[in-house]
Design an enzyme around this catalytic site. Sequence first.
Site, PDB file in Angstrom:
ATOM      1  N   PHE A 126       1.631 -20.772  16.238  1.00 27.40           N
ATOM      2  CA  PHE A 126       2.073 -20.407  14.890  1.00 27.40           C
ATOM      3  C   PHE A 126       3.406 -19.678  15.025  1.00 27.40           C
ATOM      4  O   PHE A 126       3.479 -18.665  15.728  1.00 27.40           O
ATOM      5  CB  PHE A 126       0.995 -19.494  14.291  1.00 27.40           C
ATOM      6  CG  PHE A 126       1.279 -18.888  12.953  1.00 27.40           C
ATOM      7  CD1 PHE A 126       1.055 -19.599  11.786  1.00 27.40           C
ATOM      8  CD2 PHE A 126       1.713 -17.566  12.855  1.00 27.40           C
ATOM      9  CE1 PHE A 126       1.275 -19.020  10.535  1.00 27.40           C
ATOM     10  CE2 PHE A 126       1.926 -16.971  11.613  1.00 27.40           C
ATOM     11  CZ  PHE A 126       1.702 -17.711  10.455  1.00 27.40           C
ATOM     12  N   SER A 129       7.562 -15.389  12.919  1.00 22.64           N
ATOM     13  CA  SER A 129       8.526 -14.315  13.191  1.00 22.64           C
ATOM     14  C   SER A 129       9.794 -14.840  13.845  1.00 22.64           C
ATOM     15  O   SER A 129       9.808 -15.903  14.460  1.00 22.64           O
ATOM     16  CB  SER A 129       7.897 -13.273  14.132  1.00 22.64           C
ATOM     17  OG  SER A 129       6.741 -12.736  13.571  1.00 22.64           O
ATOM     18  N   PRO A 131      13.690 -13.082  15.753  1.00 19.34           N
ATOM     19  CA  PRO A 131      14.201 -11.823  16.325  1.00 19.34           C
ATOM     20  C   PRO A 131      14.537 -10.787  15.254  1.00 19.34           C
ATOM     21  O   PRO A 131      14.326  -9.594  15.450  1.00 19.34           O
ATOM     22  CB  PRO A 131      15.443 -12.272  17.106  1.00 19.34           C
ATOM     23  CG  PRO A 131      15.153 -13.698  17.490  1.00 19.34           C
ATOM     24  CD  PRO A 131      14.354 -14.268  16.348  1.00 19.34           C
ATOM     25  N   TRP A 159       8.159 -14.161  19.351  1.00 21.75           N
ATOM     26  CA  TRP A 159       6.784 -13.646  19.477  1.00 21.75           C
ATOM     27  C   TRP A 159       5.755 -14.744  19.251  1.00 21.75           C
ATOM     28  O   TRP A 159       4.721 -14.521  18.622  1.00 21.75           O
ATOM     29  CB  TRP A 159       6.529 -12.491  18.492  1.00 21.75           C
ATOM     30  CG  TRP A 159       7.588 -11.435  18.566  1.00 21.75           C
ATOM     31  CD1 TRP A 159       8.523 -11.144  17.621  1.00 21.75           C
ATOM     32  CD2 TRP A 159       7.838 -10.546  19.658  1.00 21.75           C
ATOM     33  NE1 TRP A 159       9.338 -10.136  18.053  1.00 21.75           N
ATOM     34  CE2 TRP A 159       8.938  -9.742  19.301  1.00 21.75           C
ATOM     35  CE3 TRP A 159       7.241 -10.343  20.903  1.00 21.75           C
ATOM     36  CZ2 TRP A 159       9.458  -8.771  20.132  1.00 21.75           C
ATOM     37  CZ3 TRP A 159       7.758  -9.365  21.731  1.00 21.75           C
ATOM     38  CH2 TRP A 159       8.841  -8.596  21.346  1.00 21.75           C
ATOM     39  N   GLY A 248      -6.297 -14.909  10.171  1.00 20.96           N
ATOM     40  CA  GLY A 248      -5.897 -14.489  11.514  1.00 20.96           C
ATOM     41  C   GLY A 248      -6.273 -13.044  11.765  1.00 20.96           C
ATOM     42  O   GLY A 248      -6.687 -12.675  12.867  1.00 20.96           O
ATOM     43  N   GLN A 285     -22.263  17.629  27.033  1.00 23.53           N
ATOM     44  CA  GLN A 285     -22.011  17.285  25.624  1.00 23.53           C
ATOM     45  C   GLN A 285     -20.600  16.753  25.400  1.00 23.53           C
ATOM     46  O   GLN A 285     -20.379  15.909  24.535  1.00 23.53           O
ATOM     47  CB  GLN A 285     -22.242  18.504  24.728  1.00 23.53           C
ATOM     48  CG  GLN A 285     -23.692  18.680  24.337  1.00 23.53           C
ATOM     49  CD  GLN A 285     -23.862  19.654  23.194  1.00 23.53           C
ATOM     50  OE1 GLN A 285     -22.968  20.456  22.893  1.00 23.53           O
ATOM     51  NE2 GLN A 285     -25.012  19.599  22.556  1.00 23.53           N
ATOM     52  N   LEU A 344     -13.355   8.440  32.268  1.00 19.90           N
ATOM     53  CA  LEU A 344     -13.256   8.066  33.680  1.00 19.90           C
ATOM     54  C   LEU A 344     -12.272   8.946  34.445  1.00 19.90           C
ATOM     55  O   LEU A 344     -12.232   8.885  35.692  1.00 19.90           O
ATOM     56  CB  LEU A 344     -12.842   6.592  33.820  1.00 19.90           C
ATOM     57  CG  LEU A 344     -13.998   5.589  33.859  1.00 19.90           C
ATOM     58  CD1 LEU A 344     -14.670   5.443  32.493  1.00 19.90           C
ATOM     59  CD2 LEU A 344     -13.522   4.218  34.324  1.00 19.90           C
ATOM     60  N   GLY A 345     -11.467   9.728  33.733  1.00 18.53           N
ATOM     61  CA  GLY A 345     -10.520  10.622  34.396  1.00 18.53           C
ATOM     62  C   GLY A 345      -9.534   9.829  35.243  1.00 18.53           C
ATOM     63  O   GLY A 345      -9.036   8.779  34.812  1.00 18.53           O
ATOM     64  N   GLU A 369       0.167  -9.951  14.384  1.00 21.15           N
ATOM     65  CA  GLU A 369      -0.413 -10.442  13.123  1.00 21.15           C
ATOM     66  C   GLU A 369      -0.374  -9.362  12.034  1.00 21.15           C
ATOM     67  O   GLU A 369      -1.275  -9.241  11.213  1.00 21.15           O
ATOM     68  CB  GLU A 369      -1.817 -11.032  13.340  1.00 21.15           C
ATOM     69  CG  GLU A 369      -1.718 -12.296  14.204  1.00 21.15           C
ATOM     70  CD  GLU A 369      -2.837 -13.288  14.033  1.00 21.15           C
ATOM     71  OE1 GLU A 369      -3.523 -13.261  13.010  1.00 21.15           O
ATOM     72  OE2 GLU A 369      -2.988 -14.117  14.956  1.00 21.15           O
TER      73      GLU A 369
END
Length: 387
Positions: A126, A129, A131, A159, A248, A285, A344-345, A369
């Site tokens: 599709f 868009s 530039p 894009w 979409g 917690q 997870l740090g 989109e």
Amino acid sequence: MSWALIPLTEEQREIQRVAREFALEQIAPHSDQWDRDAYFERSVIDQMGELGFLGMMIPEALGGLGLDTCTYVVALEEIAAVDASVAVAMSVHNSLPTQMILRWGTDEQKERYLRPMAAGKWLGAFALSEPDAGSDAAALSAQAVRDGDCWVINGTKAWVTGGNVADVILVMARTDRPEDRRGPRGISTFIVTPDMPGFTVGKKEDKMGLRASPTVQLVFDNLRVPAANLLGAEGSGFVYAMQSLDNGRLGIAAQSLGIARAALEVSVTYAAERRQFGKPIKEFQAIQFKLADMATRITASRALLYSAAAAKDRGEPTTQFCSMSKLMASETAMWVTTQAIQVLGGYGYVRDYPVERLFRVAKGTEIYEGTAEIQRIVIARELYAAT
Ligand code: COS
């Protein structure tokens, strides 16, 4: 961990199972490498075609599965939970080019283009868009001029998801004359194939995430498109694009949900295994609150998505619900993946665990989109239209 407040039918659960197994068996072992290499694997598209996942909402008479939007978003979430790059190809193809040809194409266009697309033999793209025309899509400047039994198009599209690997591209270009500009009403849609003279693939973007889904510019230098490849009515291309983007955006919401869910699943497992201060971190917690908020936002986003998809399947106007769904799910994906890295740090910040990749792909969902800001504009406009 696919909680849904709105129950799935038996058929939807079966399709969900098929999608999940396919993604885990055929895609998951390669996702990390494809992402590192920015590598697009066409054979996955072929396999999805064989399963019917590239013609989910196309009638059986045209070679599709003839399913509804609800079933489509259920399957898409499963693919996205494993690989958002593969999911975006599935989303664009199912939501945009195929739906546009189905809705506005002639019988001949449907036979010639839609049938092989529904079977997954041809991949669709599709191209709206440019530039200098992104959020302000109506400002696009690619120009089509009628020349005998052809339209000649000049301009650059930007894009374009899968623009370098697609077999059929729906291109929006101006058909009004420079001296008689008609704004959004001067734009038409064309069915373009890469073998047409004047078609060139331009710059390939080096993206932060979704790296296994190629995003390119397309350069048209006197591209000759047969007059028979005009889609629908001349001057209606912008409205077609907007109506199609409503669909979409449900696809991108489903993709965002898959990303968020995957990040939650990694976080839940990690928090049960990781021990600090003498106990699993899930017993703190601080971690429980994060996991609970992640699950709550995901469940709310899924309920909104399923409701919007059901409204669309009932034939109701859904522009604002599609935008709300995309907005909420994409911001949920960004928030949840950010929290997942925190759970997870240090391990979340490196490539040993998938949350780093999920965080990068989540950002994209807030942009393509229609950015989150554009979704808010669409929702706010509908509020006033309704009063
Ligand atoms: N459904 C049906 N028709 C629609 C529509 C929709 N969702 N959105 C707009 N239209 C119609 C309008 O009704 C209007 O029709 P008339 O000419 O008959 O009045 C026409 O399209 C022009 O609409 P509008 O005046 O609202 O156009 P704008 O230029 O103001 O643009 C936004 C509106 C900002 C909403 C639009 O440009 C947009 O969605 N931008 C984002 C584009 C995007 O998502 N790009 C990503 C591409 S994929 S990478």
